[in-house]
Each structure stands twice: as C-alpha cells, then as structure tokens.
Design an enzyme around this catalytic site. Structure first.
Site, PDB file in Angstrom:
ATOM      1  N   HIS A   9       0.839  -1.202   0.000  1.00  0.00           N
ATOM      2  CA  HIS A   9       0.000   0.000   0.000  1.00  0.00           C
ATOM      3  C   HIS A   9       0.875   1.253   0.000  1.00  0.00           C
ATOM      4  O   HIS A   9       0.692   2.162  -0.823  1.00  0.00           O
ATOM      5  CB  HIS A   9      -0.904  -0.034   1.233  1.00  0.00           C
ATOM      6  CG  HIS A   9      -1.767   1.175   1.409  1.00  0.00           C
ATOM      7  ND1 HIS A   9      -3.136   1.139   1.291  1.00  0.00           N
ATOM      8  CD2 HIS A   9      -1.462   2.473   1.709  1.00  0.00           C
ATOM      9  CE1 HIS A   9      -3.634   2.338   1.499  1.00  0.00           C
ATOM     10  NE2 HIS A   9      -2.635   3.174   1.765  1.00  0.00           N
ATOM     11  N   GLU A  10       1.835   1.302   0.917  1.00  0.00           N
ATOM     12  CA  GLU A  10       2.702   2.469   1.014  1.00  0.00           C
ATOM     13  C   GLU A  10       3.631   2.568  -0.195  1.00  0.00           C
ATOM     14  O   GLU A  10       3.938   3.664  -0.678  1.00  0.00           O
ATOM     15  CB  GLU A  10       3.522   2.418   2.311  1.00  0.00           C
ATOM     16  CG  GLU A  10       2.693   2.322   3.582  1.00  0.00           C
ATOM     17  CD  GLU A  10       1.754   3.498   3.771  1.00  0.00           C
ATOM     18  OE1 GLU A  10       1.901   4.506   3.072  1.00  0.00           O
ATOM     19  OE2 GLU A  10       0.858   3.400   4.614  1.00  0.00           O
TER      20      GLU A  10
END
Length: 266
Positions: free
Chosen positions: A58-59
């Site tokens: 996600h990051e």
C-alpha cells in the site's frame, strides 16, 4: 557512477520485506497442509504476515506513483525498498494496523509516506498518488478471493480457505475506510486537489484526527453494523460467504475457542 549505485540501492527490496514474505510463505504452507498442531496458530501467523505485506505494498504504491509524478525524494527516504521501518510513522503504518487487526479484526488503514507535494505538478497526479494505496488493497482483495469467484474453491483446504476469506475481509474493509473522503485518509487526498483553497485551509487542522474520528464512529453499533454490512456485501459479490470470513476470524483469534462448525479437518 556513485549516483547510479545509490539510486539502485534506494530501490532494492529490503531484506526486512523479504523476511516478511518468507514468514508469509512458510505459514501459508503450514495453513494449506495442516502441518501445525493448532490450525489457528498457522492462520494467525499467515494472516498477520500477509496483512503486513499488504501494508507495505500500500505504502509502496503511494511512493512509486509519486516517483513517476515528479517526487524523486521518495527513493532517498527508503520508501521504494518496501521496508516498513523506513516509513515516516511506523506506528501508524504497521503497529496500529496490526494491533487493531488482533483486537478487532478490522483492516485499519495505515499511512505514513511523506510526499513532497511541491515537486508534483497537476491535480490529477496528486489524486492518483492518493488513490494508488487503497487500489492496492482492492487488487489484494481480488487475488485473495480469486479461488472463490473462479469456482476453484473445492481444491483449496478448509483452513486456507478460511484464512483467505478473513484476509479478503481485511483488504475490503481497508479499501472502504481509505476511500472515505475524511481528512487524513486517502479518499480525502483524492478530492483535496480539486477543493477551493479556503476549504482546504479550514480542513487542514483536522487531518491528524481523521482516522481517530472514523475509528470512534465504528464503535457506534449502528455505524459498525452498516459498515460491516457493506463489507459483507462486497465479499458476497466476490463469492465469499459470511461463514467463511467468520470462521477465518474465529480461527485467527487463537486465544478464543472457535465454533465447532469452523473446525479444520486434516
């Protein structure tokens, strides 16, 4: 030559992330084969490790999209190595999401890569950077539920099926929460570039508290019920029944006895 070498090292996958992947693979194998004496222990370790992998991805999606949008500083900050220890707020990005997973079985969105907005030109690029993270959760959910909607679930062992169902629930809940247009969440980041300057200035002080506000709302029974009804509706559309995700969560909570109908046969 030095700058090229440095750039490659900035983008080299971290041994920390490789280790997390290895834990995911080994515990996934143990869940699939029923190797562990206590199936719930294997499910707990597999889901937790896979959840951390999804948080890292996600990051990474935020950072990679920012890189291609003009913010070359993300490499030097270590965001492209998939190392969760490099995040601006490891507490928000990893520790709290894992803690709330253990406590309540909810996909709490993290968030802590610092993007230098002044390097990025164009409102669309800012919106895409914000959307990239939760879209990763959407993709992760699609992968987890693939055996369900492809009709190949008969070939998947019961314990692994339950684990995938619960992991899918986490991804769907994280995607829905992240896409909420609340300051501090990615959903607000998608629409923020299009808001009038005055509105953004008024909202800016509330951004650090947006996630806490949403989580507090989830403690309201009616809100919590509506939220999980929406999550269950998405899962059903993907072929995942309520019982599968429930049993996955029950097995995950190894400190509690799972219902008899959630037992895993060897």
């Amino acid at each position: 030559m030095t700058s090229v070498t440095s750039r490659h090292s900035d983008r080299r996958i971290s041994p920390v992330f490789v280790g997390i992947l290895a834990v995911t693979a080994v515990t996934g194998w143990a869940t699939w084969t029923g190797f562990a004496q206590q199936p719930g222990v294997a499910v707990f370790l597999f889901v937790t490790a896979a959840w951390i992998v999804s948080l890292c991805l996600h990051e990474y999606a935020h950072a990679r999209t920012a890189l291609h949008s003009g913010d070359i500083s993300v490499g030097a900050k270590g965001y492209l190595t998939l190392n969760p220890l490099k995040y601006t707020h490891a507490l928000l990005s990893i520790v709290l999401p894992v803690l709330f997973l253990i406590m309540g079985g909810i996909g709490l969105p993290g968030g802590a890569v610092f993007i230098e907005d002044h390097r990025i030109r164009g409102r669309w690029r800012h919106s895409v950077i914000s959307a990239a993270g939760p879209l990763t959760n959407v993709l992760f959910a699609a992968v987890c539920t693939a055996p369900f909607w492809l009709g190949t679930m008969d070939d998947v062992p019961t314990g692994f099926r339950y684990a995938l169902a619960f992991l899918a629930l986490l991804q769907v809940s994280a995607a829905i929460l992240n896409f909420l247009p609340v300051p501090g969440l990615d959903g607000y980041g998608v629409i923020e570039p299009w808001l009038p300057y005055g509105v953004k200035r008024q909202v800016e002080p509330f951004a650090p508290f947006g996630l806490l506000f949403v989580f507090a709302l989830l403690w309201v029974p009616s809100v919590n019920g509506a939220f999980f009804d929406a999550v269950d509706a998405v899962l059903r559309a993907l072929g995942v029944g309520d019982s599968a995700s429930y049993c996955g969560q029950s097995l995950y909570r190894v400190w509690e006895a799972a219902p008899d109908f959630c037992s895993v046969s060897r």
